[in-house]
Design an enzyme around this catalytic site. Structure first.
Site, PDB file in Angstrom:
ATOM      1  N   MET A  64      -9.769  -2.338   8.152  1.00 27.39           N
ATOM      2  CA  MET A  64      -9.410  -2.719   9.632  1.00 27.39           C
ATOM      3  C   MET A  64      -8.448  -1.565  10.425  1.00 27.39           C
ATOM      4  O   MET A  64      -7.877  -1.778  11.069  1.00 27.39           O
ATOM      5  CB  MET A  64      -8.322  -3.749   9.632  1.00 27.39           C
ATOM      6  CG  MET A  64      -9.289  -5.211   9.162  1.00 27.39           C
ATOM      7  SD  MET A  64      -8.231  -6.622   8.968  1.00 27.39           S
ATOM      8  CE  MET A  64      -7.482  -6.760  10.707  1.00 27.39           C
ATOM      9  N   GLU A  65      -8.054  -0.349   9.530  1.00 27.19           N
ATOM     10  CA  GLU A  65      -7.441   0.884  10.027  1.00 27.19           C
ATOM     11  C   GLU A  65      -7.949   2.132   9.790  1.00 27.19           C
ATOM     12  O   GLU A  65      -7.665   3.187  10.805  1.00 27.19           O
ATOM     13  CB  GLU A  65      -6.206   0.885   9.251  1.00 27.19           C
ATOM     14  CG  GLU A  65      -5.139  -0.543   9.484  1.00 27.19           C
ATOM     15  CD  GLU A  65      -5.626  -1.424   8.440  1.00 27.19           C
ATOM     16  OE1 GLU A  65      -5.440  -2.344   8.971  1.00 27.19           O
ATOM     17  OE2 GLU A  65      -5.976  -1.006   7.645  1.00 27.19           O
ATOM     18  N   GLY A 125     -13.009  -4.031   1.526  1.00 30.10           N
ATOM     19  CA  GLY A 125     -14.110  -4.884   0.925  1.00 30.10           C
ATOM     20  C   GLY A 125     -15.203  -4.040   1.045  1.00 30.10           C
ATOM     21  O   GLY A 125     -15.697  -3.267   1.810  1.00 30.10           O
ATOM     22  N   ASP A 151     -12.374  -6.613  -2.928  1.00 25.52           N
ATOM     23  CA  ASP A 151     -13.047  -7.997  -2.607  1.00 25.52           C
ATOM     24  C   ASP A 151     -14.256  -7.266  -2.269  1.00 25.52           C
ATOM     25  O   ASP A 151     -14.703  -6.060  -2.003  1.00 25.52           O
ATOM     26  CB  ASP A 151     -12.484  -8.633  -1.511  1.00 25.52           C
ATOM     27  CG  ASP A 151     -12.152  -8.308  -0.358  1.00 25.52           C
ATOM     28  OD1 ASP A 151     -13.455  -8.332   0.314  1.00 25.52           O
ATOM     29  OD2 ASP A 151     -11.242  -7.807   0.051  1.00 25.52           O
ATOM     30  N   GLU A 201       0.840  -1.303  -0.082  1.00 26.65           N
ATOM     31  CA  GLU A 201       0.199   0.076   0.098  1.00 26.65           C
ATOM     32  C   GLU A 201       0.791   1.267  -0.008  1.00 26.65           C
ATOM     33  O   GLU A 201       0.346   2.227  -0.231  1.00 26.65           O
ATOM     34  CB  GLU A 201      -1.018  -0.012   1.251  1.00 26.65           C
ATOM     35  CG  GLU A 201      -1.892  -1.144   0.918  1.00 26.65           C
ATOM     36  CD  GLU A 201      -3.007  -1.338   2.270  1.00 26.65           C
ATOM     37  OE1 GLU A 201      -3.925  -1.966   2.338  1.00 26.65           O
ATOM     38  OE2 GLU A 201      -2.345  -0.704   3.611  1.00 26.65           O
TER      39      GLU A 201
END
Length: 225
Positions: free
Chosen positions: A169-170, A79, A193, A13
């Site tokens: 998640m962040e 996602g 996804d 990333e």
């Protein structure tokens, strides 16, 4: 000159930004690497926070305390939680929140925010870049939690409870820490996804592309910030 902090959770990333930076100094604090230098003639501090909200919160606070950052951009992959948000699309945050913390707790305990509002200035810059690059983009809420979502039931509950564009998640912890420090922030994601039973396979296929796509938007934003 304004100093911009750029955070990614995984190496893929941040690689594109790191390759294009002129790095003056590399330091390591609490295990996190920090690269200080120039990108498009702007002062940049690029860092790799690792996966998860605790890591990203700690890294964000260090970035603010040690490097006197004026803006924070968190780049990465996510996602989709919206049928209109497809794989490879860009999501630009309007606001972020923790999906694994009760709404009542968010509202009634410090810092008394159900969501954290992203910078309108940075959001408009990201929109301008996406339109110039002819990328399909969406603005909306991003939700974060300490799990990789690959379950239709969990996905359905997140959609019902938060009406988000995507999940990762962040981002919410970056927004949370930025908010309590009064630092303008933006969470930028490219979809890898659909956060369903096929998420792991799709993630593997698209993670590198999605990471680079998000980073490419950040790179162009820095030119005009």
């Amino acid at each position: 000159m304004k100093k911009i902090g750029i955070i990614g959770a995984m190496q893929i990333e941040i690689d594109l930004v790191l390759e294009k930076m002129v790095v003056f100094e590399e330091s390591r604090i609490a295990g996190f690497p920090f690269y200080t230098g120039l990108l498009n003639e702007k002062e940049i501090v690029l860092t790799l926070c690792g996966v998860g909200k605790v890591n990203s919160a700690a890294c964000t606070q260090i970035l603010i305390d040690k490097f006197n950052i004026n803006y924070i951009i968190n780049t990465g992959i996510a996602g989709s939680l919206n049928e209109e948000v497809g794989i490879s699309d860009i999501v630009i945050s309007t606001d972020v929140t923790h999906h694994d913390v009760r709404k009542a707790q968010m509202k009634n305990l410090f810092p008394f925010q159900e969501t954290f509002i992203a910078s309108e200035e940075l959001r408009n810059l990201a929109i301008k870049v996406c339109e110039f690059k002819n990328l399909k983009y969406h603005t909306g809420r991003i939700v974060s939690g300490e799990c990789f979502v690959e379950d239709n039931m969990i996905k359905g509950n997140l959609v019902k409870d938060y009406s988000p564009a995507c999940v990762e998640m962040e981002g919410s912890s970056v927004g949370h820490v930025s908010f309590i420090n009064d630092i303008p922030f933006l969470i930028l994601r490219c979809i890898s996804d659909n956060a369903d039973e096929n998420a792991s396979e799709a993630y593997t296929d698209f993670e590198e592309f999605a990471g680079n796509q998000s980073a490419s938007v950040v790179f162009e934003m820095i030119k005009i910030i």
